[in-house]
Design an enzyme around this catalytic site. Sequence first.
Site, PDB file in Angstrom:
ATOM      1  N   ASP A 104       0.919  -1.216   0.061  1.00 15.03           N
ATOM      2  CA  ASP A 104      -0.158  -0.047  -0.019  1.00 15.03           C
ATOM      3  C   ASP A 104       0.575   1.150  -0.102  1.00 15.03           C
ATOM      4  O   ASP A 104       0.618   2.211  -0.774  1.00 15.03           O
ATOM      5  CB  ASP A 104      -0.889   0.053   1.150  1.00 15.03           C
ATOM      6  CG  ASP A 104      -0.285  -0.335   2.481  1.00 15.03           C
ATOM      7  OD1 ASP A 104       0.918  -0.712   2.626  1.00 15.03           O
ATOM      8  OD2 ASP A 104      -0.835  -0.257   3.560  1.00 15.03           O
ATOM      9  N   ASP A 107       7.123   3.654   3.302  1.00 14.61           N
ATOM     10  CA  ASP A 107       7.630   4.597   4.036  1.00 14.61           C
ATOM     11  C   ASP A 107       9.251   4.717   4.262  1.00 14.61           C
ATOM     12  O   ASP A 107       9.930   5.244   3.492  1.00 14.61           O
ATOM     13  CB  ASP A 107       6.906   4.729   5.367  1.00 14.61           C
ATOM     14  CG  ASP A 107       7.232   5.879   6.181  1.00 14.61           C
ATOM     15  OD1 ASP A 107       7.971   6.779   5.973  1.00 14.61           O
ATOM     16  OD2 ASP A 107       6.668   5.813   7.447  1.00 14.61           O
ATOM     17  N   PHE A 156       1.170  11.391   7.449  1.00 16.50           N
ATOM     18  CA  PHE A 156       0.585  10.139   7.686  1.00 16.50           C
ATOM     19  C   PHE A 156      -0.922  10.101   7.076  1.00 16.50           C
ATOM     20  O   PHE A 156      -1.622  11.053   6.885  1.00 16.50           O
ATOM     21  CB  PHE A 156       0.100  10.040   9.115  1.00 16.50           C
ATOM     22  CG  PHE A 156      -0.173   8.579   9.602  1.00 16.50           C
ATOM     23  CD1 PHE A 156       0.814   7.762   9.721  1.00 16.50           C
ATOM     24  CD2 PHE A 156      -1.483   8.432   9.822  1.00 16.50           C
ATOM     25  CE1 PHE A 156       0.075   6.454   9.922  1.00 16.50           C
ATOM     26  CE2 PHE A 156      -2.138   7.072  10.146  1.00 16.50           C
ATOM     27  CZ  PHE A 156      -1.223   5.973  10.238  1.00 16.50           C
ATOM     28  N   VAL A 157      -1.011   9.151   6.112  1.00 16.94           N
ATOM     29  CA  VAL A 157      -2.252   9.030   5.246  1.00 16.94           C
ATOM     30  C   VAL A 157      -3.029   7.735   5.754  1.00 16.94           C
ATOM     31  O   VAL A 157      -2.647   6.735   6.408  1.00 16.94           O
ATOM     32  CB  VAL A 157      -1.945   8.843   3.855  1.00 16.94           C
ATOM     33  CG1 VAL A 157      -1.365  10.071   3.150  1.00 16.94           C
ATOM     34  CG2 VAL A 157      -0.906   7.699   3.538  1.00 16.94           C
ATOM     35  N   ASP A 163      -4.577   2.177   7.486  1.00 10.07           N
ATOM     36  CA  ASP A 163      -5.057   2.147   8.767  1.00 10.07           C
ATOM     37  C   ASP A 163      -4.738   3.171   9.714  1.00 10.07           C
ATOM     38  O   ASP A 163      -3.498   3.562   9.588  1.00 10.07           O
ATOM     39  CB  ASP A 163      -5.424   0.964   9.536  1.00 10.07           C
ATOM     40  CG  ASP A 163      -3.962   0.560  10.029  1.00 10.07           C
ATOM     41  OD1 ASP A 163      -3.111   0.536   9.278  1.00 10.07           O
ATOM     42  OD2 ASP A 163      -3.953   0.494  11.243  1.00 10.07           O
ATOM     43  N   ARG A 169      -9.734   1.545   6.860  1.00 10.35           N
ATOM     44  CA  ARG A 169      -9.198   0.995   5.748  1.00 10.35           C
ATOM     45  C   ARG A 169     -10.158   0.820   4.775  1.00 10.35           C
ATOM     46  O   ARG A 169     -10.063   0.595   3.520  1.00 10.35           O
ATOM     47  CB  ARG A 169      -8.655  -0.540   6.173  1.00 10.35           C
ATOM     48  CG  ARG A 169      -7.545  -0.697   6.899  1.00 10.35           C
ATOM     49  CD  ARG A 169      -7.239  -2.132   7.109  1.00 10.35           C
ATOM     50  NE  ARG A 169      -6.330  -2.676   8.340  1.00 10.35           N
ATOM     51  CZ  ARG A 169      -4.963  -2.497   8.404  1.00 10.35           C
ATOM     52  NH1 ARG A 169      -4.588  -1.780   7.083  1.00 10.35           N
ATOM     53  NH2 ARG A 169      -4.485  -2.555   9.276  1.00 10.35           N
TER      54      ARG A 169
HETATM   55  P1  IMP Z   1       7.884   1.076   6.021  1.00 13.92           P
HETATM   56  O1  IMP Z   1       8.515  -0.068   6.617  1.00 13.92           O
HETATM   57  O2  IMP Z   1       8.215   2.170   7.063  1.00 13.92           O
HETATM   58  O3  IMP Z   1       8.251   1.300   4.680  1.00 13.92           O
HETATM   59  O4  IMP Z   1       6.684   1.019   6.375  1.00 13.92           O
HETATM   60  C1  IMP Z   1       5.559   0.222   5.726  1.00 13.92           C
HETATM   61  C2  IMP Z   1       4.347  -0.063   6.322  1.00 13.92           C
HETATM   62  O5  IMP Z   1       3.912   0.801   7.307  1.00 13.92           O
HETATM   63  C3  IMP Z   1       3.254   0.150   5.141  1.00 13.92           C
HETATM   64  O6  IMP Z   1       3.152  -1.259   4.440  1.00 13.92           O
HETATM   65  C4  IMP Z   1       1.844   0.482   5.835  1.00 13.92           C
HETATM   66  O7  IMP Z   1       1.476  -0.571   6.440  1.00 13.92           O
HETATM   67  C5  IMP Z   1       2.512   1.413   7.114  1.00 13.92           C
HETATM   68  N1  IMP Z   1       2.480   2.690   7.028  1.00 13.92           N
HETATM   69  C6  IMP Z   1       3.630   3.561   6.616  1.00 13.92           C
HETATM   70  N2  IMP Z   1       3.285   4.711   6.448  1.00 13.92           N
HETATM   71  C7  IMP Z   1       1.821   4.681   6.529  1.00 13.92           C
HETATM   72  C8  IMP Z   1       0.997   5.892   6.614  1.00 13.92           C
HETATM   73  O8  IMP Z   1       1.027   7.033   6.308  1.00 13.92           O
HETATM   74  N3  IMP Z   1      -0.459   5.476   6.948  1.00 13.92           N
HETATM   75  C9  IMP Z   1      -0.787   4.274   7.474  1.00 13.92           C
HETATM   76  N4  IMP Z   1       0.109   3.280   7.351  1.00 13.92           N
HETATM   77  C10 IMP Z   1       1.351   3.388   6.988  1.00 13.92           C
HETATM   78 MG    MG Z   2       1.346  -2.265   4.280  1.00  8.55          MG
END
Ligand code: IMP
Ligand code: MG
Length: 178
Positions: A104, A107, A156-157, A163, A169
């Site tokens: 989705d 980050d 944050f989205v 979620d 969701r």
């Molecule tokens: P990462 O490991 O930091 O890339 O985070 C990945 C996971 O964190 C994504 O698959 C999302 O499930 C969650 N995530 C990251 N940013 C957001 C956000 O802005 N809103 C909601 N979930 C997020």
């Molecule tokens: Mg995810």
Amino acid sequence: MKTVTYQNKTFTLFLEEAKIQAKIAEIAQKINQDYAGKSPLVVPILNGSFLFAADLVRHLTVDPEIHFVSISSYGDALSSSGKVNIFHDLQVEIQGRDIILVEDIVDTGLTCQHYMEHLRKSAPASVRLTTLLFKPETFKGNYQPDYIGFEIPPEFVIGYGMDIAQQARELRDIYHLK
Ligand code: IMP
Ligand code: MG
């Protein structure tokens, strides 16, 4: 401006359903070109990517196999913990297969990086990553996503699979915290 409230926070409309759907069709077109004649394993990372994956695969003409995995790094916090748990792994042989991970949102990129490294130990032919949203400013991973829907600022989205504390969701549009 359309707003929604969760956890005492007010989110404003960021990406409307029609814009999201048009972008997904574009991503699918690229995947259809790149994987023509192949039968990739499309691997949505639960929970956040379930809607994106469902809409994406309905545009695919490449005969995908679809297998879900469940990994998590966030818990209920608003920023990445860096810790990654694999709750449910692939239950199929992936040696020699082409894999397309579906996220989705990327980050920090650490969740995907960890899981891609885990998959590569089983010698797939290729591993690529598609994500609907990408936050380039907070990205710390080694692998840039191959197919990106929208690059967004580090906000944050929620909505369209994403979620806040397991809520929101089901929203058709994506909202951000400003
Ligand atoms: P990462 O490991 O930091 O890339 O985070 C990945 C996971 O964190 C994504 O698959 C999302 O499930 C969650 N995530 C990251 N940013 C957001 C956000 O802005 N809103 C909601 N979930 C997020
Ligand atoms: Mg995810």
